[in-house]
Design a protein around this motif. Structure first.
Motif, PDB file in Angstrom:
ATOM      1  N   VAL A 585       0.499  16.739  16.864  1.00 41.56           N
ATOM      2  CA  VAL A 585      -0.610  16.184  17.645  1.00 41.56           C
ATOM      3  C   VAL A 585      -1.365  15.233  16.725  1.00 41.56           C
ATOM      4  CG1 VAL A 585      -2.775  16.663  18.826  1.00 41.56           C
ATOM      5  CG2 VAL A 585      -0.829  18.199  19.135  1.00 41.56           C
ATOM      6  N   GLY A 586      -1.534  13.966  17.137  1.00 44.62           N
ATOM      7  CA  GLY A 586      -2.226  12.971  16.337  1.00 44.62           C
ATOM      8  C   GLY A 586      -3.488  12.480  17.008  1.00 44.62           C
ATOM      9  N   VAL A 587      -4.545  12.381  16.242  1.00 46.84           N
ATOM     10  CA  VAL A 587      -5.823  11.853  16.718  1.00 46.84           C
ATOM     11  C   VAL A 587      -6.178  10.675  15.820  1.00 46.84           C
ATOM     12  CG1 VAL A 587      -8.237  12.346  17.188  1.00 46.84           C
ATOM     13  CG2 VAL A 587      -6.521  14.154  17.474  1.00 46.84           C
ATOM     14  N   PHE A 588      -6.323   9.450  16.420  1.00 51.64           N
ATOM     15  CA  PHE A 588      -6.521   8.233  15.638  1.00 51.64           C
ATOM     16  C   PHE A 588      -7.815   7.540  16.034  1.00 51.64           C
ATOM     17  CE2 PHE A 588      -2.537   7.953  13.385  1.00 51.64           C
ATOM     18  CZ  PHE A 588      -1.705   8.774  14.144  1.00 51.64           C
ATOM     19  N   ALA A 589      -8.287   6.686  15.118  1.00 52.47           N
ATOM     20  CA  ALA A 589      -9.490   5.893  15.353  1.00 52.47           C
ATOM     21  C   ALA A 589      -9.308   4.547  14.672  1.00 52.47           C
ATOM     22  CB  ALA A 589     -10.727   6.612  14.815  1.00 52.47           C
ATOM     23  N   TYR A 639      -2.359   2.082  14.240  1.00 50.84           N
ATOM     24  CA  TYR A 639      -2.856   3.377  13.810  1.00 50.84           C
ATOM     25  C   TYR A 639      -3.646   3.148  12.526  1.00 50.84           C
ATOM     26  CZ  TYR A 639       0.658   4.809  17.167  1.00 50.84           C
ATOM     27  OH  TYR A 639       1.390   4.953  18.325  1.00 50.84           O
ATOM     28  N   GLY A 640      -4.925   2.782  12.711  1.00 47.33           N
ATOM     29  CA  GLY A 640      -5.757   2.445  11.563  1.00 47.33           C
ATOM     30  C   GLY A 640      -6.020   3.639  10.677  1.00 47.33           C
ATOM     31  N   ILE A 656      -1.500  15.747   8.092  1.00 44.66           N
ATOM     32  CA  ILE A 656      -1.468  14.457   7.406  1.00 44.66           C
ATOM     33  C   ILE A 656      -2.755  13.713   7.720  1.00 44.66           C
ATOM     34  CG2 ILE A 656      -0.439  12.156   7.430  1.00 44.66           C
ATOM     35  CD1 ILE A 656       2.264  13.344   7.487  1.00 44.66           C
ATOM     36  N   LEU A 657      -3.426  13.249   6.683  1.00 47.92           N
ATOM     37  CA  LEU A 657      -4.632  12.430   6.832  1.00 47.92           C
ATOM     38  C   LEU A 657      -4.227  10.985   6.583  1.00 47.92           C
ATOM     39  CD1 LEU A 657      -7.199  14.667   4.900  1.00 47.92           C
ATOM     40  CD2 LEU A 657      -6.565  14.741   7.326  1.00 47.92           C
ATOM     41  N   TRP A 658      -4.186  10.199   7.654  1.00 48.37           N
ATOM     42  CA  TRP A 658      -3.700   8.826   7.608  1.00 48.37           C
ATOM     43  C   TRP A 658      -4.864   7.891   7.337  1.00 48.37           C
ATOM     44  CZ3 TRP A 658       1.202   7.171   7.542  1.00 48.37           C
ATOM     45  CH2 TRP A 658       1.447   5.811   7.763  1.00 48.37           C
ATOM     46  N   ASN A 659      -4.902   7.326   6.124  1.00 50.89           N
ATOM     47  CA  ASN A 659      -6.021   6.494   5.700  1.00 50.89           C
ATOM     48  C   ASN A 659      -7.357   7.216   5.823  1.00 50.89           C
ATOM     49  OD1 ASN A 659      -4.854   4.227   4.642  1.00 50.89           O
ATOM     50  ND2 ASN A 659      -5.052   2.980   6.478  1.00 50.89           N
ATOM     51  N   ILE A 689     -13.395  11.056  11.377  1.00 54.57           N
ATOM     52  CA  ILE A 689     -12.573   9.854  11.551  1.00 54.57           C
ATOM     53  C   ILE A 689     -13.256   8.833  12.455  1.00 54.57           C
ATOM     54  CG2 ILE A 689     -10.440  11.151  11.193  1.00 54.57           C
ATOM     55  CD1 ILE A 689      -9.989  11.049  14.217  1.00 54.57           C
ATOM     56  N   HIS A 690     -14.247   9.240  13.200  1.00 53.30           N
ATOM     57  CA  HIS A 690     -14.931   8.312  14.100  1.00 53.30           C
ATOM     58  C   HIS A 690     -16.166   7.685  13.461  1.00 53.30           C
ATOM     59  CE1 HIS A 690     -12.309   9.514  17.380  1.00 53.30           C
ATOM     60  NE2 HIS A 690     -12.614  10.789  17.151  1.00 53.30           N
TER      61      HIS A 690
END
Length: 692
Positions: A585-589, A639-640, A656-659, A689-690
């Motif tokens: 499950v991915g949550v992006f901003a 996917y910033g 995983i913490l993406w950036n 992340i927001h």
């Protein structure tokens, strides 16, 4: 002489038994006839009739023949020994650069048979090479030693020729002989130039101690972390690190990351790099002044850490608590850590391709590999990287950046559908592949190598689907094989599923043997049996092993993190089990200028983000017992920054913490709690992340 003695020992019982039988027969005749035995006439000697004297005469004849035969055999044996003795003396005298008396030594009567050729070796070999003034001393010593051979004067580390066992001969060593021996040793020590490398004088200090209370095998991150932990808990500890590399302990991540982006042309020599925040540092954990020299480790008052470089441990005696080096040197220990790391894998098609292909292939792991690949990237026109994992993708981006200022062609091929396809969910893997291509890399996906050959000055790679790639050089980045060569001699178990030394939750393989780093297959009390190949795991496991070696008895529960940077603009940190085969499950901003690897190092002042990573205090995420996992988010074009959760049995086991940086304590607490969550969007808010 020894043969004569053995023959005599065999004949004596026979003679005694014959004599006894003869006496018994004589007594029987005397008692039966109640009178003395009459002398048997000479005419009846050959009759052999019972009661006659034939048995006595036969006994006399047998004993006489035996004595004559034994005497003749002894004469022949002594004569042969003397001839062999003279041949030995002549052979020693014919050796080059040795001072030997031209006349054989005069033996005392009756002692030549006790002499053996081995007794002469310490006398002639001990004389210094081409030192005439020592010759009279040697000759005098020989004449004195002959009646009672002296003991070996060689040191334990000297050449085997110098050593000999004393022959047990009656008599004692004269006092003047000991004085001559001391004089000869002094003369030898005064002429170091004439001593062969294997014949180390007794006055020369040893290069390393024969015993180390804490012995660490391997010179990587895990060993250094363990040494630092041991010293923190035991300030007077004496720690010896043995590594087969010529370098002091250093960090490996910059070899595939920051060093490639340095503007300093001498970076391959200095091994200093600028971090993303602009600060400079070395890849070495500590300068040489931090360490104690191995020969002084036993002498320093407050202990210390010594590193023995260029030495490889080839055998472990766990019962005797000692190890054997490749040069047959033995070092004993009280407690031992195995942190041997791993060996880069290679493709079998490359190994079978021949010498021309092999010498144009790099297996990237060490400082030497970085220097070699840097040179190749400046001297060739084309480099092909085989592998789409962390290392392959990082090197592809690094070399792609360099190709912008040169004519270098960089190709990356792998069997997955996208970069890091075994780790990232498919949508994020595809986005990452596009990012690598934007760095100037030609990416070939779903590529299975069938054959490799060298033709017309090029390395030719044939794929199973018929495609052919021609290149100048290959970089094989296809994984790591844990180094477990010591398992057989040490009697340690190797895990059949994950590889590596199998250890318990305390990283213990035996009562006084621990394993850390890439070579450890450990039991994680939260996630089960695992083996991890990342820098931070080496730090965490090495630190824990060092604590347990000093009596802490702590289990492995602190989850290590790992990270990867695709240049200075995209990076991620991960923890736990991250496997693309698991539900995610991915949550992006939307990302900002602060959401890059450059910004990640501004607060810490270090190029290794995990060094500043601490336990931290994280608030508990919102818990829920809802059994249904949340739906997979819709794919987005960009996917910033974001958080990807990996689920197993509806419980988060990897993140995983993406950036997203400096939030690892929160991720660690989520995995440690091991709870189900109804809405992972709410959990993602814990990572801010927001926030802008």
């Amino acid at each position: 002489m020894w043969t004569c003695k053995n023959l005599w020992k065999k004949l004596v019982p026979l003679a005694r038994s014959s004599s006894t039988l003869c006496r018994q027969n004589a007594r029987g005749v005397l008692f039966n006839n109640e009178r003395r035995l009459p002398l048997v006439p000479q005419a009846h000697m050959s009759s052999g009739t019972p009661g006659s004297g034939g048995d006595n005469n036969l006994y006399y004849l047998l004993v006489g023949a035996t004595c004559v035969g034994g005497g003749f055999y002894a004469y022949r044996t002594i004569k042969g020994d003397k001839e062999r003795y003279q041949e030995r003396i002549n052979e020693i005298a014919s050796r080059p650069n040795k001072v030997v008396p031209e006349q054989p030594i005069t033996e005392a009567p009756g002692e030549q048979a006790a002499e053996t050729p081995q007794e002469i070796a310490p006398v002639t070999e001990d004389a210094p090479v081409e030192t005439p003034e020592v010759t009279p001393i040697v000759e005098a010593r020989e004449s004195v030693v002959e009646p009672a051979p002296e003991e070996s004067v060689g040191t334990p580390d000297a050449d085997p020729v110098v050593k000999s066992e004393p022959t047990p001969v009656a008599g004692s060593l004269p006092a003047e002989t000991a004085e001559l021996q001391t004089t000869t040793e002094t003369e030898s020590a005064a002429e170091p130039a004439t001593v062969a490398p294997a014949e180390v004088p007794a006055s020369t200090p040893v290069e390393f101690p024969s015993h180390a209370p804490y012995l660490l095998i391997g010179g990587g991150t895990a060993s250094f972390a363990a040494a630092r932990s041991i010293r923190a808990r035991d300030p007077g500890a004496r720690v010896l690190i043995i590594t087969d590399e010529p370098d002091l302990p250093y960090m490996r991540p910059p070899l595939s990351k920051e060093l490639w982006f340095s503007d300093d042309p001498s970076v391959v020599d200095t091994l200093r790099f600028k971090q993303w925040n602009g600060k400079e540092r070395s890849i070495y954990f500590q300068p040489p002044s931090f360490y104690v020299s191995p020969q002084d480790l036993e002498k320093v008052e407050n202990g210390g850490v010594a590193v023995l470089t260029g030495k490889k441990v080839v055998h472990m005696d766990v019962r005797g608590n000692k190890v054997t080096l490749s040069d047959d040197t033995e070092i004993s220990y009280d407690k031992c850590l195995i942190a041997t790391g791993g060996i880069p894998r290679n493709l079998q098609v490359i190994e079978r391709a021949g010498e021309e292909v092999t010498k144009r292939t790099t297996l990237f792991r060490k400082v030497e590999d970085f220097k070699a690949l840097d040179k190749v990237s400046r001297d060739t026109k084309s480099i092909t990287i085989i592998g789409g994992g962390f290392l392959g993708s990082e090197l592809a981006c690094a070399l792609g950046r360099r190709s912008a200022d040169s004519d270098l062609e960089v190709i990356q091929m792998f069997p997955e559908k996208g970069n890091m396809g075994k780790v990232l969910p498919e949508y994020l893997s595809n986005w990452t592949t596009a990012k690598v291509k934007s760095e100037g890399v030609a990416v070939i996906t779903e590529a299975l190598v069938k054959a490799v050959s060298f033709k017309d000055g090029k390395v030719e790679i044939k794929l199973k689907d018929g495609r052919v790639v021609k290149t100048d050089h290959i970089v094989a980045a296809v994984g790591l094989e844990p180094s477990v060569e010591l398992a057989k001699s040490a009697g340690l178990e190797v895990d059949s599923d994950f590889g590596g030394f199998r250890v318990n939750a305390e990283l213990q393989a035996r009562s006084n043997i621990w394993v850390a780093g890439d070579a450890a297959c450990f039991y994680d009390i939260r996630l089960g049996r695992r083996r991890v190949e990342h820098h931070d795991h080496a730090v965490v496991s090495g630190r824990l092993a060092g604590e347990n070696m000093t009596g802490a008895n702590k289990p492995y529960w602190h989850q290590s993190m790992f990270w990867s940077d695709l240049g200075p603009d995209v990076g991620y940190e991960a923890i736990g089990i991250v496997d693309s085969s698991l539900p995610t499950v991915g949550v992006f901003a939307k990302a900002t200028a602060k959401d890059t690897p450059k910004a990640a190092t501004e607060k810490s002042g270090t190029g290794i983000r995990s060094e500043s990573e601490t336990e931290g205090t994280a608030s508990s995420p919102v818990a829920s017992s809802t059994p249904e996992p949340p739906p997979v988010p819709e794919q987005k074009d960009n996917y910033g920054k974001g958080v990807i959760f990996y689920l197993r049995d509806k419980v988060v086991v990897g993140i995983i913490l993406w950036n997203v940086f400096n939030r690892m304590p929160v991720a660690r607490k989520i995995i440690k709690d091991g709870e189900e969550h109804a809405d992972l969007n709410e959990v993602a808010k814990l990572f801010n992340i927001h926030d802008d």
